[in-house]
Design a protein around this motif. Structure first.
Motif, mmCIF file in Angstrom:
data_model
loop_
_atom_site.group_PDB
_atom_site.id
_atom_site.type_symbol
_atom_site.label_atom_id
_atom_site.label_comp_id
_atom_site.label_asym_id
_atom_site.label_seq_id
_atom_site.Cartn_x
_atom_site.Cartn_y
_atom_site.Cartn_z
ATOM 1 N N ILE A 104 -9.119 0.766 1.347
ATOM 2 C CA ILE A 104 -7.858 0.142 0.959
ATOM 3 C C ILE A 104 -6.871 0.246 2.118
ATOM 4 O O ILE A 104 -6.722 1.298 2.725
ATOM 5 N N PHE A 105 -6.207 -0.854 2.411
ATOM 6 C CA PHE A 105 -5.170 -0.847 3.437
ATOM 7 C C PHE A 105 -3.886 -0.322 2.803
ATOM 8 O O PHE A 105 -3.170 -1.055 2.125
ATOM 9 N N GLN A 106 -3.589 0.943 3.006
ATOM 10 C CA GLN A 106 -2.408 1.555 2.414
ATOM 11 C C GLN A 106 -1.147 1.118 3.140
ATOM 12 O O GLN A 106 -1.130 1.008 4.364
ATOM 13 N N THR A 107 -0.097 0.887 2.377
ATOM 14 C CA THR A 107 1.185 0.547 2.988
ATOM 15 C C THR A 107 1.810 1.796 3.601
ATOM 16 O O THR A 107 1.475 2.926 3.231
ATOM 17 N N LEU A 108 2.720 1.600 4.518
ATOM 18 C CA LEU A 108 3.317 2.714 5.251
ATOM 19 C C LEU A 108 4.302 3.494 4.389
ATOM 20 O O LEU A 108 4.781 3.007 3.364
ATOM 21 N N SER A 109 4.599 4.702 4.851
ATOM 22 C CA SER A 109 5.608 5.516 4.189
ATOM 23 C C SER A 109 6.953 4.801 4.258
ATOM 24 O O SER A 109 7.150 3.872 5.051
ATOM 25 N N GLU A 110 7.891 5.247 3.461
ATOM 26 C CA GLU A 110 9.195 4.586 3.405
ATOM 27 C C GLU A 110 9.884 4.581 4.767
ATOM 28 O O GLU A 110 10.438 3.558 5.191
ATOM 29 N N SER A 111 9.821 5.699 5.482
ATOM 30 C CA SER A 111 10.500 5.775 6.776
ATOM 31 C C SER A 111 9.873 4.832 7.796
ATOM 32 O O SER A 111 10.576 4.194 8.588
ATOM 33 N N ASP A 112 8.533 4.724 7.797
ATOM 34 C CA ASP A 112 7.871 3.831 8.750
ATOM 35 C C ASP A 112 7.981 2.368 8.326
ATOM 36 O O ASP A 112 8.032 1.467 9.175
ATOM 37 N N SER A 113 8.016 2.115 7.030
ATOM 38 C CA SER A 113 8.077 0.724 6.566
ATOM 39 C C SER A 113 9.437 0.089 6.840
ATOM 40 O O SER A 113 9.557 -1.141 6.864
ATOM 41 N N GLU A 114 10.465 0.915 7.081
ATOM 42 C CA GLU A 114 11.788 0.371 7.385
ATOM 43 C C GLU A 114 11.794 -0.437 8.680
ATOM 44 O O GLU A 114 12.674 -1.280 8.886
ATOM 45 N N PHE A 115 10.819 -0.174 9.547
ATOM 46 C CA PHE A 115 10.733 -0.913 10.810
ATOM 47 C C PHE A 115 10.302 -2.365 10.573
ATOM 48 O O PHE A 115 10.569 -3.237 11.406
ATOM 49 N N CYS A 116 9.622 -2.603 9.463
ATOM 50 C CA CYS A 116 9.045 -3.928 9.180
ATOM 51 C C CYS A 116 10.113 -4.841 8.586
ATOM 52 O O CYS A 116 10.521 -4.680 7.434
ATOM 53 N N ARG A 117 10.545 -5.798 9.382
ATOM 54 C CA ARG A 117 11.607 -6.701 8.949
ATOM 55 C C ARG A 117 11.336 -8.123 9.426
ATOM 56 O O ARG A 117 10.858 -8.334 10.528
ATOM 57 N N GLY A 118 11.645 -9.081 8.556
ATOM 58 C CA GLY A 118 11.619 -10.481 8.970
ATOM 59 C C GLY A 118 10.325 -11.225 8.734
ATOM 60 O O GLY A 118 10.142 -12.324 9.246
#
Length: 202
Positions: free
Chosen positions: A28-42
């Motif tokens: 399973i492709f797990q989504t990133l932690s909250e702190s790392d996922s904040e980088f993903c924008r747009g």
């Protein structure tokens, strides 16, 4: 991305011999932690044809994906559906965790740098432009933990000719990304994303 993960799990249950290995049941492709996922924008998409969009996710070890990412797969398609068709863009791919996240003394390690990308090509996921740094596969060193591989997309100012200095061309590591962005008036990224992976034997 979630649909792809569901399909992979379903296939692992249906294929002969799938129950013979723990990895095949948990790919399973797990989504990133909250702190790392904040980088993903747009809504920037990073698509390896073998697995699909890996934006904002961990690359799993199962099915040899980490090994293939480091040794076999070519450059990904990078798609930005909101690109302005007649504008130009700059794509940067870096590893900010070299040699490891706890001691990133070689930050930023430059993996890919392309300028003069037309928005119409970006919408189609085609990275065509002036290649300043050819794509280099992610190859985290053994025992160095997870590395972030970041993709930053900037709108290129009109009539701005972008180049690397001779010193920058000689070295991929310890690249001053902030200085590069300021020198060419790139401003903030219009979109950004990242995936995380580590050495395939760890």
């Amino acid at each position: 991305m979630k649909l792809l993960a569901a399909v992979l799990v379903a296939l692992s249950l249906l294929l002969p011999g799938a129950w013979g290995s723990e990895a095949s049941r948990t790919c399973i492709f797990q989504t990133l932690s909250e702190s790392d996922s904040e980088f993903c924008r747009g809504d920037l998409e990073v698509i390896y044809p073998e697995v699909g969009d890996v934006s904002c996710s961990y690359i799993p070890k199962c099915h040899g994906y980490r090994r293939q990412l480091s040794h076999e797969w070519g450059k990904p398609r990078v798609r930005y559906p909101w690109a302005k068709k007649h504008k130009k863009y700059v794509l940067v791919m870096v590893d900010p965790d070299s040699p490891n996240r706890a001691d990133p003394r070689n930050r930023f390690w430059r993996h890919w740098l392309v300028t003069d990308i037309l928005g119409s090509d970006l919408r189609a996921g085609k990275i065509r432009g002036k290649v300043l740094t050819s794509y280099s596969r992610p190859k985290p060193p053994r025992y160095s933990g997870y590395h972030r591989y970041q993709f930053r997309l900037y709108r290129q100012p009109a009539h701005e000719s972008i180049a690397l200095s001779p010193e920058e061309q000689d070295s991929l590591g310890t690249w001053d990304l902030k200085d590069f962005v300021e020198n060419f008036h790139l401003g903030y990224p219009v979109a950004s994303t990242q995936f995380l992976t580590k050495h395939y034997e760890d």
